[in-house]
Scaffold this motif. Structure first.
Motif, PDB file in Angstrom:
ATOM      1  N   HIS A   1       6.406  -8.432  -5.037  1.00  0.00           N
ATOM      2  CA  HIS A   1       6.559  -9.884  -4.968  1.00  0.00           C
ATOM      3  C   HIS A   1       7.665 -10.312  -5.920  1.00  0.00           C
ATOM      4  CE1 HIS A   1       2.768 -10.019  -2.775  1.00  0.00           C
ATOM      5  NE2 HIS A   1       2.341  -9.130  -3.655  1.00  0.00           N
ATOM      6  N   ALA A   2       8.569 -11.150  -5.437  1.00  0.00           N
ATOM      7  CA  ALA A   2       9.713 -11.588  -6.236  1.00  0.00           C
ATOM      8  C   ALA A   2       9.287 -12.238  -7.546  1.00  0.00           C
ATOM      9  CB  ALA A   2      10.576 -12.556  -5.424  1.00  0.00           C
ATOM     10  N   ASN A   3       8.168 -12.964  -7.532  1.00  0.00           N
ATOM     11  CA  ASN A   3       7.701 -13.661  -8.733  1.00  0.00           C
ATOM     12  C   ASN A   3       6.347 -13.159  -9.220  1.00  0.00           C
ATOM     13  OD1 ASN A   3       9.944 -15.511  -8.892  1.00  0.00           O
ATOM     14  ND2 ASN A   3       9.105 -16.473  -7.076  1.00  0.00           N
ATOM     15  N   GLY A   4       5.938 -11.976  -8.784  1.00  0.00           N
ATOM     16  CA  GLY A   4       4.664 -11.413  -9.189  1.00  0.00           C
ATOM     17  C   GLY A   4       3.518 -11.894  -8.316  1.00  0.00           C
ATOM     18  N   GLN A   5       2.329 -11.365  -8.576  1.00  0.00           N
ATOM     19  CA  GLN A   5       1.138 -11.711  -7.805  1.00  0.00           C
ATOM     20  C   GLN A   5      -0.078 -11.662  -8.725  1.00  0.00           C
ATOM     21  OE1 GLN A   5      -0.428  -8.856  -4.833  1.00  0.00           O
ATOM     22  NE2 GLN A   5      -0.671 -10.600  -3.460  1.00  0.00           N
TER      23      GLN A   5
ATOM     24  N   CYS B   1       0.058  -8.534 -11.159  1.00  0.00           N
ATOM     25  CA  CYS B   1       1.136  -7.596 -10.838  1.00  0.00           C
ATOM     26  C   CYS B   1       2.451  -8.289 -11.155  1.00  0.00           C
ATOM     27  CB  CYS B   1       1.079  -7.207  -9.362  1.00  0.00           C
ATOM     28  SG  CYS B   1      -0.493  -6.472  -8.869  1.00  0.00           S
ATOM     29  N   PRO B   2       3.263  -7.733 -12.048  1.00  0.00           N
ATOM     30  CA  PRO B   2       4.498  -8.408 -12.425  1.00  0.00           C
ATOM     31  C   PRO B   2       5.532  -8.444 -11.306  1.00  0.00           C
ATOM     32  CG  PRO B   2       4.313  -6.289 -13.551  1.00  0.00           C
ATOM     33  CD  PRO B   2       3.056  -6.483 -12.772  1.00  0.00           C
ATOM     34  N   ALA B   3       6.499  -9.319 -11.465  1.00  0.00           N
ATOM     35  CA  ALA B   3       7.584  -9.468 -10.490  1.00  0.00           C
ATOM     36  C   ALA B   3       8.243  -8.130 -10.217  1.00  0.00           C
ATOM     37  CB  ALA B   3       8.616 -10.466 -11.002  1.00  0.00           C
ATOM     38  N   GLY B   4       8.404  -7.817  -8.916  1.00  0.00           N
ATOM     39  CA  GLY B   4       9.112  -6.617  -8.502  1.00  0.00           C
ATOM     40  C   GLY B   4       8.315  -5.324  -8.543  1.00  0.00           C
TER      41      GLY B   4
END
Length: 138
Positions: free
Chosen positions: A53-57, A86-89
């Motif tokens: 995810h581009a901005n995390g989840q 979950c951090p970005a990327g």
């Protein structure tokens, strides 16, 4: 204020999930807010593909027992009331165990055009089995 009585349950697309997974949308990214959220239910053995995810989840586990794994091999066993960020990327996957369902509210911040998710290949049966065994007793 908007009061939504219910949202329709949809079967998750097979090109992004293994097994039987069901989705109930909660929020779509619309201006000015950019939150996308859904209640996701995984039957035993069901799981997402690898994705990021581009901005995390953020995942809020609502029911059952499940697994969340990352590309570096880190896997956690999760249960109701727990939260995973979950951090970005970061490429990761999540789903139920082989014997239990798992449900979570998945939240991401996207933009007006998408929720920022990049979908990748399926988690193999071997990767899934290894994750199960590495978290037994957790």
């Amino acid at each position: 204020m908007e009061h939504i009585i219910s949202t329709p349950t949809a079967k998750a697309p097979t090109e992004r999930f293994t097994g039987d997974v069901y989705l109930n949308p909660i929020e779509a990214p619309t201006e000015p807010a950019r939150l996308a959220a859904a209640l996701v239910r995984f039957t035993p053995g069901a799981r997402t593909n690898w994705h990021s995810h581009a901005n995390g989840q953020t995942l809020y586990i609502t029911d059952g027992i499940g697994l969340v794994g990352t590309r570096n091999g880190h896997v956690v066993r999760v249960s109701a009331g727990q939260i995973v960020k979950c951090p970005a990327g970061e490429e990761h996957w999540h789903g139920g165990t082989d014997t239990t369902l798992m449900a979570h509210i998945a939240m991401v911040v996207g933009d007006a055009d998408s929720d920022g998710t990049t979908w990748l290949e399926p988690v193999t049966d071997e990767q899934y089995t290894h994750a199960l065994h590495s978290t037994k007793g957790s």
